[in-house]
Design a protein around this motif. Sequence first.
Motif, mmCIF file in Angstrom:
data_model
loop_
_atom_site.group_PDB
_atom_site.id
_atom_site.type_symbol
_atom_site.label_atom_id
_atom_site.label_comp_id
_atom_site.label_asym_id
_atom_site.label_seq_id
_atom_site.Cartn_x
_atom_site.Cartn_y
_atom_site.Cartn_z
ATOM 1 N N ASP A 7 36.129 -44.145 -39.501
ATOM 2 C CA ASP A 7 35.438 -42.905 -39.204
ATOM 3 C C ASP A 7 34.881 -42.283 -40.487
ATOM 4 O OD1 ASP A 7 34.498 -40.593 -38.151
ATOM 5 O OD2 ASP A 7 36.456 -39.660 -37.825
ATOM 6 N N PHE A 8 33.548 -42.260 -40.592
ATOM 7 C CA PHE A 8 32.903 -41.684 -41.759
ATOM 8 C C PHE A 8 32.309 -40.303 -41.462
ATOM 9 C CE2 PHE A 8 32.817 -46.239 -42.508
ATOM 10 C CZ PHE A 8 33.121 -46.349 -43.849
ATOM 11 N N THR A 9 32.621 -39.749 -40.301
ATOM 12 C CA THR A 9 31.986 -38.496 -39.891
ATOM 13 C C THR A 9 32.541 -37.280 -40.622
ATOM 14 O OG1 THR A 9 33.547 -38.294 -38.042
ATOM 15 C CG2 THR A 9 31.436 -39.383 -37.602
ATOM 16 N N GLN A 10 33.830 -37.317 -41.001
ATOM 17 C CA GLN A 10 34.426 -36.165 -41.673
ATOM 18 C C GLN A 10 34.268 -36.265 -43.183
ATOM 19 O OE1 GLN A 10 38.499 -35.916 -40.257
ATOM 20 N NE2 GLN A 10 37.905 -34.366 -38.752
ATOM 21 N N ARG A 11 33.845 -35.163 -43.802
ATOM 22 C CA ARG A 11 33.656 -35.132 -45.253
ATOM 23 C C ARG A 11 35.004 -35.217 -45.957
ATOM 24 N NH1 ARG A 11 29.097 -33.554 -48.097
ATOM 25 N NH2 ARG A 11 29.439 -33.222 -50.327
ATOM 26 N N ASN A 12 35.077 -36.008 -46.992
ATOM 27 C CA ASN A 12 36.309 -36.157 -47.767
ATOM 28 C C ASN A 12 36.311 -35.114 -48.886
ATOM 29 O OD1 ASN A 12 38.378 -36.967 -49.519
ATOM 30 N ND2 ASN A 12 38.131 -39.119 -48.973
ATOM 31 N N GLN A 13 37.086 -34.039 -48.693
ATOM 32 C CA GLN A 13 37.134 -32.963 -49.675
ATOM 33 C C GLN A 13 37.651 -33.438 -51.026
ATOM 34 O OE1 GLN A 13 39.385 -30.038 -47.063
ATOM 35 N NE2 GLN A 13 38.023 -28.628 -48.134
ATOM 36 N N ALA A 14 38.542 -34.410 -51.006
ATOM 37 C CA ALA A 14 39.126 -34.895 -52.259
ATOM 38 C C ALA A 14 38.063 -35.496 -53.172
ATOM 39 C CB ALA A 14 40.214 -35.919 -51.961
ATOM 40 N N ILE A 15 37.054 -36.145 -52.590
ATOM 41 C CA ILE A 15 35.972 -36.720 -53.397
ATOM 42 C C ILE A 15 35.168 -35.607 -54.058
ATOM 43 C CG2 ILE A 15 33.869 -38.111 -53.351
ATOM 44 C CD1 ILE A 15 35.045 -39.681 -51.034
ATOM 45 N N SER A 76 26.598 -42.778 -42.970
ATOM 46 C CA SER A 76 26.007 -41.606 -42.322
ATOM 47 C C SER A 76 24.563 -41.879 -41.925
ATOM 48 C CB SER A 76 26.072 -40.403 -43.269
ATOM 49 O OG SER A 76 25.420 -39.290 -42.719
ATOM 50 N N ARG A 77 23.835 -42.574 -42.775
ATOM 51 C CA ARG A 77 22.448 -42.920 -42.447
ATOM 52 C C ARG A 77 22.391 -43.861 -41.244
ATOM 53 N NH1 ARG A 77 18.228 -41.895 -45.660
ATOM 54 N NH2 ARG A 77 17.142 -43.711 -44.819
ATOM 55 N N PHE A 78 23.257 -44.866 -41.252
ATOM 56 C CA PHE A 78 23.267 -45.803 -40.121
ATOM 57 C C PHE A 78 23.664 -45.100 -38.825
ATOM 58 C CE2 PHE A 78 23.955 -49.344 -43.373
ATOM 59 C CZ PHE A 78 22.661 -49.816 -43.236
ATOM 60 N N ALA A 79 24.611 -44.157 -38.932
ATOM 61 C CA ALA A 79 25.049 -43.424 -37.741
ATOM 62 C C ALA A 79 23.926 -42.566 -37.169
ATOM 63 C CB ALA A 79 26.254 -42.548 -38.089
ATOM 64 N N LYS A 80 23.004 -42.132 -38.040
ATOM 65 C CA LYS A 80 21.877 -41.307 -37.583
ATOM 66 C C LYS A 80 20.720 -42.145 -37.066
ATOM 67 C CE LYS A 80 22.957 -37.516 -40.758
ATOM 68 N NZ LYS A 80 22.548 -36.809 -42.000
ATOM 69 N N GLY A 81 20.877 -43.464 -37.125
ATOM 70 C CA GLY A 81 19.849 -44.342 -36.577
ATOM 71 C C GLY A 81 18.866 -44.892 -37.580
ATOM 72 N N TYR A 82 19.082 -44.632 -38.867
ATOM 73 C CA TYR A 82 18.180 -45.191 -39.871
ATOM 74 C C TYR A 82 18.382 -46.698 -39.968
ATOM 75 C CZ TYR A 82 17.181 -40.471 -41.596
ATOM 76 O OH TYR A 82 16.779 -39.165 -41.708
ATOM 77 N N SER A 83 17.315 -47.417 -40.193
ATOM 78 C CA SER A 83 17.379 -48.873 -40.279
ATOM 79 C C SER A 83 17.868 -49.310 -41.665
ATOM 80 C CB SER A 83 15.997 -49.474 -40.031
ATOM 81 O OG SER A 83 15.102 -49.118 -41.084
ATOM 82 N N GLY A 84 18.199 -50.612 -41.747
ATOM 83 C CA GLY A 84 18.608 -51.172 -43.024
ATOM 84 C C GLY A 84 17.497 -51.097 -44.051
ATOM 85 N N VAL A 85 16.274 -51.361 -43.625
ATOM 86 C CA VAL A 85 15.117 -51.309 -44.532
ATOM 87 C C VAL A 85 14.936 -49.891 -45.072
ATOM 88 C CG1 VAL A 85 12.608 -51.539 -44.694
ATOM 89 C CG2 VAL A 85 13.947 -53.241 -43.430
ATOM 90 N N LEU A 269 40.321 -44.009 -46.291
ATOM 91 C CA LEU A 269 39.822 -43.644 -44.969
ATOM 92 C C LEU A 269 40.399 -44.554 -43.884
ATOM 93 C CD1 LEU A 269 37.894 -41.691 -43.566
ATOM 94 C CD2 LEU A 269 36.061 -43.334 -43.904
ATOM 95 N N ARG A 270 40.435 -45.850 -44.180
ATOM 96 C CA ARG A 270 40.927 -46.805 -43.186
ATOM 97 C C ARG A 270 42.412 -46.611 -42.896
ATOM 98 N NH1 ARG A 270 39.412 -53.075 -43.720
ATOM 99 N NH2 ARG A 270 37.350 -52.092 -43.603
ATOM 100 N N TYR A 271 43.160 -46.248 -43.920
ATOM 101 C CA TYR A 271 44.604 -46.090 -43.744
ATOM 102 C C TYR A 271 45.012 -44.612 -43.778
ATOM 103 C CZ TYR A 271 44.165 -51.026 -44.790
ATOM 104 O OH TYR A 271 43.780 -52.345 -44.773
ATOM 105 N N LYS A 272 44.137 -43.791 -43.253
ATOM 106 C CA LYS A 272 44.368 -42.350 -43.259
ATOM 107 C C LYS A 272 45.640 -41.955 -42.508
ATOM 108 C CE LYS A 272 41.947 -37.994 -42.371
ATOM 109 N NZ LYS A 272 40.695 -37.369 -41.866
ATOM 110 N N GLU A 273 45.942 -42.676 -41.433
ATOM 111 C CA GLU A 273 47.103 -42.318 -40.606
ATOM 112 C C GLU A 273 48.418 -42.918 -41.113
ATOM 113 O OE1 GLU A 273 46.599 -40.069 -38.392
ATOM 114 O OE2 GLU A 273 44.445 -40.148 -38.830
ATOM 115 N N VAL A 274 48.325 -43.683 -42.192
ATOM 116 C CA VAL A 274 49.552 -44.253 -42.767
ATOM 117 C C VAL A 274 50.394 -43.117 -43.356
ATOM 118 C CG1 VAL A 274 50.414 -45.702 -44.658
ATOM 119 C CG2 VAL A 274 48.514 -46.488 -43.247
ATOM 120 N N PRO A 275 51.723 -43.154 -43.225
ATOM 121 C CA PRO A 275 52.588 -42.097 -43.773
ATOM 122 C C PRO A 275 52.311 -41.837 -45.251
ATOM 123 C CG PRO A 275 53.867 -43.558 -42.382
ATOM 124 C CD PRO A 275 52.503 -44.172 -42.491
#
Length: 407
Positions: A7-15, A76-85, A269-275
């Motif tokens: 999930d890349f939708t939520q902004r990572n405040q730590a970054i 985020s760009r891909f999620a908005k429908g932008y193409s690879g090009v 992000l991938r292991y966000k739910e890990v303890p």
Amino acid sequence: MDQPATDFTQRNQAIDILRALTMLLMIFVNDLVSISGYPEWLGHAKVHQDMLGLADIVFPCFLFAVGMSIPFAIESRFAKGYSGVSTVAHILIRTLALLLMGVFIANSESGVSAESGLSVASYRILMVIAFLLVWNVYPRTINLRNQRIFQGLKYLGLALLLYLAIVYRDPEGGVFQARWWGILGLIGWSYFFCAMTYVFARNRFRYLVPIWLGLLILCILESNLRTGSSILNLPRGNFFDQLLGLIHLGNGSLAAFTMGGILVSLASLRYKEVPAQKKGLFAACSVAILSVAGLVSHRFWIISKIQATPPWVFYCTAIAIGVYALIYWLVEKRKAHWFNLIKTAGTATLTCYLVPYVAYSLSFLLGIHLPEWLTTGFVGILNCIVFSFLVIGVTYLLGRIHIKLKI
């Protein structure tokens, strides 16, 4: 190939906080040149000096933060429908902007001859104004007249940059040229390689990890040992170096920081739910392994930012991961508000970076000189700290009147 759901939708405040802290430190260490009598460990190590100063850590951490943002920006760009090009074109445009700004700043650092009709100070002020005109985030509007005004301001900025490039002469009469790419240009090349890599690899560790390791191996093979030569020790101008030069990869060290940031960003992000304990253990192990690598490699190479040696890469990556892990933990503990004072430096980073150029130039043109007691020793260091926070404050105020750079 199937990709794990991330999930890349939520902004990572730590970054954002990591980027803000890095920018705060970057302003501080850059301002140190205006004072005297500060401890050696605060500044940059010299060319052949075996040392890791605070100033030598800042740029790697910034490149690391750049890498951490790449997956979010591209996904985020891909999620908005932008193409690879379209995304590749976007990466090229951002890279070009960074290279262009970097070259202008690098030329101004070489000095400006009176033959150009401008002083260094006036040249830099006009340069920053041009950057703002071209890359400012103008308010969104449906008013056609305002749209045309904003577009006209961008063209005016481009015309001003063209003028500055044409009239430029250095003290020896040299013309505007890519002397070196400047800090922004180096960021641009590193961003280009890593962002393009991510476009094709996406969030698949089985591709990204080998590329990161390859960059580290390249750094090990290309960096000069304590004996004075590299492991490869190829003749000057060899085809291998020319090939790397096409994408300005150098010895791979700068791209390794950025690629490391991509990997940590994806992992967090991938292991966000890990303890939290397991995440903390993973971060600690990563820092320990990189620190040991730095310790072992230090037997063969000196620690040097200027030479971009392996120990510098290992130690700075370990520091970046450790600092990010701490910030991430604080954010999870709902302590992000601790960093509100410098928040702007993480969201308007490019503007923040350019404000000191205007401040120094105005100070010169107005003949403002601080007394010696304010630029020496401990008081001088406090002066640099205050200046750093003032720059962030000015950046915040500029944002309030819709002056903010974004590429």
